[in-house]
Design an enzyme around this catalytic site. Sequence first.
Site, PDB file in Angstrom:
ATOM      1  N   TYR A 101       0.959  -1.157  -0.032  1.00  0.00           N
ATOM      2  CA  TYR A 101      -0.006   0.173  -0.043  1.00  0.00           C
ATOM      3  C   TYR A 101       0.826   1.212   0.008  1.00  0.00           C
ATOM      4  CZ  TYR A 101      -3.091   3.839   1.520  1.00  0.00           C
ATOM      5  OH  TYR A 101      -3.729   4.993   1.676  1.00  0.00           O
ATOM      6  N   GLU A 188      -3.398   7.378  -3.960  1.00  0.00           N
ATOM      7  CA  GLU A 188      -3.578   6.046  -3.332  1.00  0.00           C
ATOM      8  C   GLU A 188      -3.083   5.481  -4.260  1.00  0.00           C
ATOM      9  OE1 GLU A 188      -6.115   5.056   0.483  1.00  0.00           O
ATOM     10  OE2 GLU A 188      -6.809   4.134  -1.333  1.00  0.00           O
TER      11      GLU A 188
END
Length: 379
Positions: A101, A188
């Site tokens: 992530y 993101e």
Amino acid sequence: MKLFEHQSASLFREFGIPVPEARTASDPDGAAVIARKFGGVCVVKAQVLSGGRGKAGGVKLVSSPAEAREAAEKIFAITVQGMPVGTVQVSRAVEIEKEFYAGMTLNRNTRGVEFMFSAEGGVDIEETAANHPEKIIRLPVDPFHGVDDTLLRGALGPFFDAGLLDRAVSIIRNMGRLFFEKDCSLVEINPLALSSGSLVAVDAKIVIDDNSLVKNADLEAFRNPEEYGRDEIDARNAGLSFVGLDGDIGCMVNGAGLAMATMDLIKHFGGFPANFLDIGGSSNPQKVVDALEILLRNKKIRAILMNIFGGITRCDDVARGVILASEKIAIPVPFVIRLIGTNDELGRSMLKEAGFSAYSDLNDAVRRVIEDAGRGRKG
Ligand code: GDP
Ligand code: MN
């Protein structure tokens, strides 16, 4: 302003962040055509302005055009967090060995931009963040220099060999450039996938600060009507800044900060604002009419509070504007006005003469509008 994955991915490409080859389709046949063109294994993904698509059945791996058509049919039939699917993306599937992530966002506590990284990326990142916060690395991002190189390499070092570490650092540098050049509030990559010795952004999510669009006018093309209600769109066209809420007291205020403070005070005294509305320079009767038209469409509204702090805007002009507006549009609910600043006494007396409730003190006005809203309520 939220972007679809395919829009975010096009910015990733522009900023040198590797993404899988992909195209979009608006019907199942279109998805099959793309899958045929790509050949091999593909991924069909719902394009909606939210995450959680995988868990909602909005991400499907397919290995033929017929499967792509079938997957797209299913995806067009679902909603993801209440949002219907109008477009799918078909991409070349990536063989994923590991999911990381990587994200950048504003941290209100540190009053700065923060880079977040986890070696446990993928669809369960929210749970990881909630139950294992120690598994999320957080580093400050300097607007001019990005993440400090030593800190970044130190933090990511344990997860990558030397070659991959350079790739990861370059992706994060590019992410930072994108964040600041396009005035993002979120960038993101989840998952940032490890695939045959390289890193690929398999998902892309960007939120842009709408207030920056004057600087980056090209991004206006990315604005998606799906994000806004009809009221918000009409308000923007009328030069007003509007956000719908679910209370019953309509608000019209000059200035965004004052509008926030007004809503806070309504809640403080036990009321519920129906909206945020910044009418800007407020003496223009047409703006007042436009604002009232948008507010009054909301059948939940039981009373309206107008709060004006007159500086350059003179309060007698505001009063004149309100009176003119009330001749053009019927106001079927109690209308309370708080006026203070230049020529406020004159403004208030004009309004009172015309039959409005006019106050100088905001506490008084807020108590009054809450009382009026309560009285007007049926059942
Ligand atoms: P989200 O659920 O809305 O975040 O959608 P994502 O695009 O992140 O997809 C969800 C999950 O589907 C990912 O975490 C991956 O595990 C899987 N996925 C998506 N694209 C691919 C792909 O190209 N190959 C493989 N193997 N899995 C994928
Ligand atoms: Mn994702």
